[in-house]
Design a protein around this motif. Structure first.
Motif, short mmCIF file in Angstrom:
data_model
loop_
_atom_site.label_atom_id
_atom_site.label_comp_id
_atom_site.label_asym_id
_atom_site.label_seq_id
_atom_site.Cartn_x
_atom_site.Cartn_y
_atom_site.Cartn_z
N GLY A 190 0.79 -1.28 -0.27
CA GLY A 190 -0.03 0.04 0.11
C GLY A 190 0.82 1.17 -0.11
N MET A 191 2.04 1.35 0.88
CA MET A 191 2.82 2.34 0.61
C MET A 191 3.50 2.69 -0.54
N PHE A 192 3.84 1.27 -1.18
CA PHE A 192 4.41 1.76 -2.44
C PHE A 192 3.49 2.24 -3.54
N ALA A 193 2.15 1.86 -3.27
CA ALA A 193 1.11 2.39 -4.14
C ALA A 193 1.13 3.87 -4.04
N GLY A 194 1.05 4.53 -2.97
CA GLY A 194 1.04 5.64 -2.52
C GLY A 194 2.51 6.67 -3.08
N VAL A 195 3.44 5.79 -3.08
CA VAL A 195 4.79 6.52 -3.61
C VAL A 195 4.62 6.44 -5.21
N SER A 196 4.33 5.53 -5.87
CA SER A 196 4.08 5.40 -7.24
C SER A 196 3.21 6.80 -7.70
N HIS A 197 1.91 7.01 -6.90
CA HIS A 197 1.31 7.93 -7.16
C HIS A 197 1.93 9.30 -7.06
N ALA A 198 2.40 9.52 -5.94
CA ALA A 198 3.27 10.86 -5.88
C ALA A 198 4.35 11.06 -6.89
N PHE A 199 5.12 10.26 -7.06
CA PHE A 199 6.16 10.29 -8.34
C PHE A 199 5.39 10.62 -9.56
N MET A 249 -13.58 15.07 7.53
CA MET A 249 -12.43 16.07 7.03
C MET A 249 -11.59 15.43 5.96
N GLN A 250 -11.19 14.20 6.24
CA GLN A 250 -10.28 13.23 5.37
C GLN A 250 -11.26 13.25 3.88
N VAL A 251 -12.42 12.85 3.73
CA VAL A 251 -13.28 12.52 2.86
C VAL A 251 -13.35 13.77 1.88
N ALA A 252 -13.69 14.98 2.66
CA ALA A 252 -13.66 16.14 1.99
C ALA A 252 -12.34 16.44 1.44
N GLY A 253 -11.30 16.24 1.90
CA GLY A 253 -9.93 16.36 1.24
C GLY A 253 -9.61 15.66 0.14
N ASN A 254 -10.27 14.52 0.08
CA ASN A 254 -9.90 13.50 -1.07
C ASN A 254 -10.39 14.44 -2.65
N ALA A 255 -11.12 15.19 -2.57
CA ALA A 255 -11.67 15.75 -3.67
C ALA A 255 -10.46 16.66 -4.31
N THR A 256 -9.54 17.33 -3.45
CA THR A 256 -8.38 18.03 -3.78
C THR A 256 -7.43 17.10 -4.57
N LEU A 257 -7.16 15.73 -3.72
CA LEU A 257 -6.37 14.67 -4.44
C LEU A 257 -6.70 14.34 -5.63
N LEU A 258 -7.96 14.20 -6.10
CA LEU A 258 -8.42 13.73 -7.14
C LEU A 258 -8.42 14.70 -8.35
N SER A 267 -3.57 9.01 -13.37
CA SER A 267 -4.70 7.92 -13.24
C SER A 267 -4.73 8.11 -11.57
N ALA A 268 -5.93 8.07 -11.12
CA ALA A 268 -6.08 7.95 -9.74
C ALA A 268 -6.36 6.55 -9.07
N GLU A 269 -6.10 5.63 -9.91
CA GLU A 269 -6.63 4.17 -9.86
C GLU A 269 -6.11 3.37 -8.49
N LEU A 270 -4.78 4.07 -8.02
CA LEU A 270 -4.17 3.38 -6.89
C LEU A 270 -4.71 4.12 -5.67
N LEU A 271 -5.58 5.18 -5.81
CA LEU A 271 -6.23 5.95 -4.50
C LEU A 271 -7.82 5.60 -4.51
N THR A 272 -8.68 5.35 -5.60
CA THR A 272 -10.05 5.23 -5.36
C THR A 272 -10.39 4.22 -4.78
N PRO A 273 -9.73 3.04 -4.74
CA PRO A 273 -10.31 1.95 -3.75
C PRO A 273 -10.51 2.22 -2.27
N TYR A 274 -9.39 3.02 -1.91
CA TYR A 274 -9.49 3.32 -0.37
C TYR A 274 -10.38 4.37 -0.35
N MET A 275 -10.39 5.53 -1.07
CA MET A 275 -11.29 6.55 -1.18
C MET A 275 -12.82 5.87 -1.11
#
Length: 307
Positions: A190-199, A249-258, A267-275
Motif C-alpha cells: 500500500g505504501m509503494f502504491a502511494g509512492v508511485s502515485h506521488a512520483f 474532513m479526510q473525505v472532503a480533502g479527497n476531492a483535492t487529491l483527485l 490516473s487515480a486508480e491507486l487511490l480510489t479503492p481506499y477512498m
C-alpha cells in the motif's frame, strides 16, 4: 502441536550442523552466513549446479533431499513455494528431525505443513523472512525472521537461527509467522502504491525525483507512528479516541487529491479503492471518528469490501 517423536535427540554443539534444502538466492545467502559462522552445512538443490557452487565455500553437497535430511537433525527448507516443499520431502524420513520451513507461504500453508511434519515424527517451525538476500548475514542490516510453531524447537536452536538474521518468535500457531510476514508486506504494498502515485504527480514538472525523494521519505516516516493510535483504537473499539483529522474532513480533502491527479494527467486508480471505503464508512455515520474503523469493512465476515 506435539513435540514427541520416536527417535532420541542428538546433543547440540556450539556450532550446530544443519541441512539447507534450496540454494536459490535466499538459500545461498543463508548457507553462506552459517558457513561463515563456523556451522557445518549440508546443502541440496533440485538443480545440482547451484549447490555445487557452495562446495568451494565449505558446504557438503547431498545428491538427494533424503540424503541431506538424513545428515543432520536441524533441517532448513527454503524453496520456491509450499508445493515445492511437499515435492522435495515426499517419501523422506523426517523422524526425529527439526524442520524449519523458511519458504514463503500463507498462514494456512504453515498450519497444514506443521500437521504434515508432526505426523511424520518431526518438530516444526514455520518462518517468514523479513529481508532480501543481501541483508542476510550482514551486521546492522535489520534483517529478521518471524518464527511460529514448536516453542521448544525454537528455544533449542535460537542461537543457530539467529546467525543469518534476527529472530522473532510469534507463537505456537504455525500460521502466525506467515500472517505477520504477509501483513507487513501488504502494508508495504500500500505504501509503494502511494509512492508511485506521488512520483507520477511530479514527473512532468521541473521537480527532480531525487530532490523530491527525501521529502517523501521524511513525510512517510512522520506518519508511520499513527499505527500505534490505530492499534489502540482497534483494541478498545473506540474509533473516536484522540482523533486529529476526522473521517468527514479526510473525505472532503479527497476531492483535492483527485482534482490534482486529473490536472496532472495522472490516473487515480491507486487511490480510489481506499477512498471508496472511506465514503462507505462515512455513510454509515462515522464522520467524527478516525478512519481506523474501515478495518471492519474489510472483514468479509461482516459483509466485507464487496458489500
Amino acid at each position: 502441536m506435539t513435540d514427541k517423536t520416536s527417535a532420541p535427540r542428538i546433543p547440540l554443539t556450539p556450532h550446530t550442523p544443519l541441512t539447507v534444502l534450496g540454494a536459490g538466492a535466499m538459500g545461498t545467502a543463508l548457507v553462506r552466513a552459517w558457513l561463515a559462522a563456523g556451522h557445518p552445512v549440508t546443502v541440496w538443490n533440485r538443480t545440482p549446479a547451484r549447490a555445487e557452487a557452495l562446495a568451494a565455500e565449505g558446504a557438503a553437497v547431498a545428491r538427494t533431499a533424503a540424503e541431506a535430511v538424513a545428515g543432520n537433525r536441524l533441517v532448513i527448507v527454503c524453496l520456491l513455494d509450499d508445493a515445492s516443499v511437499g515435492a522435495a520431502l515426499d517419501g523422506v524420513d523426517l523422524t526425529g528431525r527439526d524442520l524449519v520451513n523458511l519458504t514463503t507461504g500463507t498462514p494456512a500453508d504453515g498450519r497444514a505443513r506443521a500437521a504434515w511434519a508432526t505426523a511424520r515424527g518431526a518438530r516444526f517451525l514455520d518462518g517468514g523472512i523479513m529481508a532480501v538476500p543481501p541483508m542476510i548475514g550482514a551486521a546492522g542490516s535489520g534483517a529478521y525472521v518471524f518464527y511460529s510453531g514448536s516453542r521448544t524447537l525454537f528455544d533449542e536452536h535460537r542461537d543457530t537461527l539467529a546467525v543469518p538474521a534476527g529472530t522473532r518468535y510469534v507463537g505456537e500457531d504455525a500460521g502466525f509467522a506467515a500472517l505477520h510476514d504477509v501483513a507487513l508486506l501488504s502494508a508495504m504494498t500500500g505504501m509503494f502504491a502511494g509512492v508511485s502515485h506521488a512520483f507520477a504527480l511530479i514527473r512532468r514538472e521541473a521537480i527532480a525525483p531525487g530532490d523530491f525523494a527525501p521529502l517523501l521519505a521524511s513525510w512517510l516516516t512522520a506518519m508511520a507512528p499513527s499505527v500505534h493510535l490505530a492499534a489502540a483504537q482497534l483494541e478498545t473499539g473506540d474509533y473516536g479516541k484522540d482523533v486529529v483529522s476526522n473521517l468527514a474532513m479526510q473525505v472532503a480533502g479527497n476531492a483535492t487529491l483527485l482534482r490534482t491527479a486529473e490536472e496532472q494527467g495522472v490516473s487515480a486508480e491507486l487511490l480510489t479503492p481506499y477512498m471508496g471505503l472511506m465514503e462507505r464508512w462515512l455513510a454509515e455515520g462515522h464522520g467524527e471518528e478516525d478512519a481506523t474503523g474501515m478495518v471492519e469493512l474489510l472483514d468479509l465476515g461482516r459483509g466485507g469490501a464487496s458489500a
